[in-house]
Design a protein around this motif. Structure first.
Motif, PDB file in Angstrom:
ATOM      1  N   ASP A   1       0.853  -1.185   0.000  1.00  0.00           N
ATOM      2  CA  ASP A   1       0.000   0.000   0.000  1.00  0.00           C
ATOM      3  C   ASP A   1       0.898   1.247   0.000  1.00  0.00           C
TER       4      ASP A   1
ATOM      5  N   LYS B   1       0.311   4.255   0.186  1.00  0.00           N
ATOM      6  CA  LYS B   1      -0.042   5.277   1.175  1.00  0.00           C
ATOM      7  C   LYS B   1       0.888   5.198   2.384  1.00  0.00           C
ATOM      8  N   LEU B   2       1.414   3.991   2.641  1.00  0.00           N
ATOM      9  CA  LEU B   2       2.274   3.805   3.810  1.00  0.00           C
ATOM     10  C   LEU B   2       3.565   4.594   3.669  1.00  0.00           C
TER      11      LEU B   2
ATOM     12  N   GLU C   1       3.753   7.546   2.221  1.00  0.00           N
ATOM     13  CA  GLU C   1       3.374   8.901   2.632  1.00  0.00           C
ATOM     14  C   GLU C   1       3.272   8.989   4.141  1.00  0.00           C
ATOM     15  N   ALA C   2       2.684   7.940   4.743  1.00  0.00           N
ATOM     16  CA  ALA C   2       2.550   7.935   6.203  1.00  0.00           C
ATOM     17  C   ALA C   2       3.933   7.991   6.847  1.00  0.00           C
ATOM     18  N   GLY C   3       4.886   7.266   6.287  1.00  0.00           N
ATOM     19  CA  GLY C   3       6.258   7.262   6.818  1.00  0.00           C
ATOM     20  C   GLY C   3       6.904   8.637   6.726  1.00  0.00           C
ATOM     21  N   TYR C   4       6.791   9.263   5.546  1.00  0.00           N
ATOM     22  CA  TYR C   4       7.350  10.610   5.366  1.00  0.00           C
ATOM     23  C   TYR C   4       6.683  11.576   6.322  1.00  0.00           C
ATOM     24  N   ASP C   5       5.352  11.427   6.442  1.00  0.00           N
ATOM     25  CA  ASP C   5       4.581  12.332   7.284  1.00  0.00           C
ATOM     26  C   ASP C   5       5.061  12.243   8.731  1.00  0.00           C
ATOM     27  N   LEU C   6       5.486  11.041   9.127  1.00  0.00           N
ATOM     28  CA  LEU C   6       5.940  10.824  10.505  1.00  0.00           C
ATOM     29  C   LEU C   6       7.467  10.964  10.597  1.00  0.00           C
ATOM     30  N   TYR C   7       8.012  11.880   9.819  1.00  0.00           N
ATOM     31  CA  TYR C   7       9.394  12.358   9.965  1.00  0.00           C
ATOM     32  C   TYR C   7      10.477  11.379   9.535  1.00  0.00           C
ATOM     33  N   ALA C   8      10.118  10.289   8.835  1.00  0.00           N
ATOM     34  CA  ALA C   8      11.144   9.363   8.363  1.00  0.00           C
ATOM     35  C   ALA C   8      11.780   9.935   7.098  1.00  0.00           C
ATOM     36  N   SER C   9      13.106   9.706   6.942  1.00  0.00           N
ATOM     37  CA  SER C   9      13.790  10.104   5.715  1.00  0.00           C
ATOM     38  C   SER C   9      13.488   9.064   4.638  1.00  0.00           C
ATOM     39  N   ARG C  10      13.982   9.294   3.407  1.00  0.00           N
ATOM     40  CA  ARG C  10      13.779   8.319   2.346  1.00  0.00           C
ATOM     41  C   ARG C  10      14.326   6.947   2.756  1.00  0.00           C
TER      42      ARG C  10
ATOM     43  N   ARG D   1      12.419   1.062   7.380  1.00  0.00           N
ATOM     44  CA  ARG D   1      11.468   0.810   8.460  1.00  0.00           C
ATOM     45  C   ARG D   1      10.076   0.443   7.972  1.00  0.00           C
ATOM     46  N   VAL D   2       9.749   0.811   6.729  1.00  0.00           N
ATOM     47  CA  VAL D   2       8.389   0.559   6.250  1.00  0.00           C
ATOM     48  C   VAL D   2       8.386  -0.413   5.073  1.00  0.00           C
TER      49      VAL D   2
END
Lengths: 300, 355
Positions: free
Chosen positions: A195, A197-198, A200-209, A215-216
């Motif tokens: 998915d 969207k996950l 985007e969720a990762g970026y949104d929660l401050y994760a880098s590329r 992590r995702v």
């Protein structure tokens, strides 16, 4: 009571129906395997074949050698280096296939459905061609007067051809090329279910590329990664044609070593024992696979 | 609420496609959202509300214009460097992580200490009342519970602004009502600015401090729920929010003259020529035929709803109106179909609409 008889007859029917499959399994898989196991515990015949005397010598000789003159026992360095090269080349092949396969699978999975079908079709085309022909094709590319060296010389990048053919590098290139589709397909299947969207969720929660990837993405597509790695590692370990043609016979892998025992070496028990070792390594790899992939499934 | 706005969009344009097929998802949108506000972007699907939200989150870059967060221009800042968090429509919970690990994700990425992460996760879990579900995986939870995890995950890093993209649309009616008050409670308790996207006008009216109504990439009107409902500025806003009636008339000295010849003393706000008036059904009263100051009409249909009754009325010129009258205990003041009646509209409840 009636229910019980019913169930028994149903069970009997089940056995009868699966009989052809069982017979086939016995003749085609279990039988030959049993022969190999038995052979590995016999003595080699005079020219080929086996002498029907029990011996663990073949198993002993996989790891050790006895000096002909003084009878001292030492580690069989030659055998060990072949094992080591096989494992090393197979791991390297798996790694290369993964590094090339992940972006490829990602690219395909993010295309439109129509484009995706075309790409998948292109990926599977090599399966239609004989392995030997594909290996000779690679040979044409990397040999001293081949495509690669001619191009590099004409471009003025090198003056004398680079000797790639008949080296471990050639074997590695060949195996990575041959087994790459086996990595791409399970990776594609895993990424296709992913998915997006996950991300985007990762970026949104401050994760880098890199954070999102590590992590995702990677943890979620892990079953696909494990499947792809097993599908590449297992046949790489037992590879015969590719190391034979591209390695030039002097850089042996287990597959070639086994063939040698049944051919020129005229030591069928040793060949059988080596085959068993290969089988055990593969089974161990598969065991790890089932462990790792079942840990992912919360319901299983 | 008078200091620097939490979110500001300045002349934001977002264009998809090129050349003749180019579509403006956002067409010169400017908006100011105050700190601590519950702000709702309301509009039908495809109106650009989600695009605006994604521009604030950083998933989309505006074609032109700027997005400011607490006065700082963040137009070019990537999402992971913006102190805003999103609650996704599909929740987008990490399926391989437990509820607690999902909530901890943002905090860990921000480099918070282990102790601080554990403490915040516990606090946020309590906030959304999911303490006993910390070790579950998302797929072991119901839709409503997943929704609360998504909220908790977005609230845990204490963002300056929380963006909510139609978060309640996947829930059934009862759960949606529950979550509406839950969201309102969370917003009050945390004091975080909420930007909420929905196509549900009732949701917007009940939850928001202010509403921005959007259509076809444009922001049509911004105001409190009462302003939006009572004083719609144009036909789209009036029509989209609640039920309403439209009357066409011509501006004459002292009001607007309807085609029936009756003149309504409406405040004109500078309008002239032919205008459209709107009046909510509950603002219309029905009197006996011939009562002074009423417009003669005929009842064409009545529909009983329990708490109220809808009367479909036809005026002399053929235009139709709906009046909604509340039911009264023991009252039987019903007007039957075909009755001639007088329609009474207070000039103050009428609103003249722009184009």
């Amino acid at each position: 009571m009636r229910a019980k008889t019913h169930r028994r007859s149903k069970g009997l029917n089940g056995w009868l129906l699966s009989l052809p499959a069982l017979v086939l399994l016995l003749i085609a898989a279990s039988g030959p395997l049993l022969i190999v196991v038995i052979y590995s515990f016999l003595e080699p015949g005079d020219y080929s074949g086996v002498r029907w005397t029990f011996s663990t010598d073949a198993w002993f000789r996989i790891l050790f050698q006895r000096d002909i003159f003084d009878g001292t026992v030492s580690l069989a360095d030659a055998n060990l280096s072949i094992f080591w090269r096989s494992v090393k080349l197979s791991l390297a092949t798996t790694l290369i296939a993964f590094v090339l396969g992940l972006p490829t699978a990602w690219f395909i999975a993010t295309r439109t459905p129509a484009a995706r079908a075309v790409w998948l079709f292109l990926i599977t085309i090599p399966f239609w061609t004989n392995l030997l022909i594909r290996t000779f094709a690679i040979m044409e590319v990397i040999r001293n007067q081949g495509l690669m060296n001619t191009a590099l010389i004409n471009l003025g990048l090198i003056e004398t051809p680079i000797q790639v053919l008949y080296t471990d590098t050639a074997v590695l290139i060949g195996m990575a090329y041959v087994y790459l589709p086996l990595m791409v397909l399970p990776l594609f299947a895993a990424i296709d279910r992913f998915d997006f969207k996950l991300i985007e969720a990762g970026y949104d929660l401050y994760a880098s590329r890199m954070g999102v990837l590590r992590r995702v993405v990677l943890p979620i597509i892990r079953p696909g990664i494990v499947a792809g790695c097993i599908l590449v590692f297992v046949p790489s370990l037992g590879a015969y044609v590719t190391p034979r043609v591209l390695g030039g016979g002097k850089n042996m892998m287990i597959g070639n070593f086994i063939e040698l025992q049944f051919g020129q070496g005229q030591n069928w028990p040793l060949g059988s024992a080596l085959s068993m070792v290969l089988l055990i390594v593969v089974l161990a790899a598969l065991l790890i696979y089932t462990r790792v992939s079942s840990r992912d499934d919360p319901n299983g | 609420m008078t200091d620097t706005p939490a979110v500001e969009a300045r002349n934001t344009v977002k264009t998809y496609g090129v050349g003749a097929s180019a579509v403006n998802a956002l067409d010169d949108v400017s908006i100011t959202i105050a700190k601590g506000e519950f702000f709702t972007l309301l509009g039908p699907s495809g109106c650009g509300k989600t695009t605006l939200l994604r521009c604030i989150a950083g998933f989309e870059t505006p074609t032109s214009g700027a997005i400011l967060l607490s006065g700082r221009d963040i137009t070019a800042t990537p999402p992971n460097a913006r102190p805003v968090n999103t609650v996704f429509q599909s929740y987008a919970l990490f399926p391989h992580l437990t509820v607690a690990a999902n909530i901890a994700f943002g905090l860990q990425m921000l480099g918070k200490s282990r102790a601080e992460v554990a403490q915040t996760v516990e606090r946020v879990l309590a906030l959304v009342r999911l303490e006993s579900f910390a070790d579950r995986l998302p797929q072991q939870l119901s839709g409503g519970q997943q929704q609360r995890v998504a909220l908790a995950r977005a609230l845990a890093p204490a963002p300056q602004v929380l963006l909510l993209d139609e978060p309640l649309s996947a829930l059934d009616l009862k759960l949606r009502k529950e979550m509406q008050s839950e969201l309102k409670r969370l917003q009050t308790e945390t004091g975080i600015t909420f930007v909420f996207v929905t196509h549900d006008q009732e949701e917007a009216l009940t939850m928001s401090n202010r509403i921005g109504v959007m259509s076809a990439g444009r922001l049509l009107q911004v105001g409190t729920p009462r302003e939006i409902y009572d004083r719609p500025r144009n036909r789209f806003v009036a029509d989209f929010i609640g039920e309403t009636n439209f009357l066409v008339g011509t501006v004459v000295p002292g009001g607007v003259r309807l085609a029936t010849g009756d003149t309504l003393a409406v405040p004109l706000n500078g309008h002239s020529g032919e205008v459209t008036l709107t009046v909510r059904p509950e603002q219309i009263r029905i009197a006996a035929d011939g009562t002074g100051g009423t417009i003669p009409a005929r009842v064409t249909q009545t529909t009983y709803f329990g708490t109220d009754t809808h009367y479909h009325l036809q005026l002399g010129d053929g235009s139709a109106l709906v009046a909604r009258l509340q039911s009264r205990a023991g009252g039987d003041d019903a007007h039957a179909q075909g009755d001639a009646v007088g329609v009474q509209i207070d000039a103050g409840t009428l609103q003249v609409l722009g184009e």
